[in-house]
Design an enzyme around this catalytic site. Sequence first.
Site: not given
Length: 237
Positions: A13, A205, A82, A181-182, A161
């Site tokens: 990233e 995704d 996601g 997640m962040e 997820i």
Amino acid sequence: MAKIGIIGAMKTEITLLLENMKKESEVKEKEAGSLIFYEGKLKGKDVIVVQSGVGKVNAALCAQRLIIQFGADCVINTGIAGAMGAGLKVFDMVASSDALYHDVDAVIWGYKPTEIPQMSCSCFKADQKLIDAAVKAFEKVNGGSGKKMVVGRVASGDQFIGDKDKKNHIMEICSPVCVEMEGAAIAHACYLNKTPYLILRCMSDMADDSVEAEYNFNEDEAAQESAKVMLEILACL
């Protein structure tokens, strides 16, 4: 904004950002809190780029150090996520309107899902100037490509997820446009430090039962797409 902090959770990233920074300026590396902070210039702006590591605690500690030790005047979190929002597809993008934790659950004590006990704020608003720059930057990079950007809620938790039932549960309790997640942890740290922030995400995704094949195939490309828009955001500020 005098100094801009940029966080990516994973190496992929921030790779494009570091490559461009090294072309544009001298890059100073400093280790702090077991992380490497890269200081230099991107698009003529003073920036600090750092890989935080995955998850809420890593992200929050990284954001706090960026602000307190390195003097970041704003923080932008770039990376992948996601898709949750209706109509979002892989490689579409999200700029955060706000962010919260989908995995905070103190319902037994009378709180609503996602509410942080004893805090007046559990949903952290992003900075409008940064949002506007992200929308403008996306159009410059992707105008006419068929891809789209949505400004909306980002939900974060210490879970990857990849299950339709979990996805539906998250949609029910907080209606985000994407999940990762962040971001909310970075937003939380910025809120407490009165520092403007933005979460920028490219969809890797659909956060459902097809996630394993999609994520592994799209991770690097989605990360690079987010970094491209991140670079243009700097040009727009």
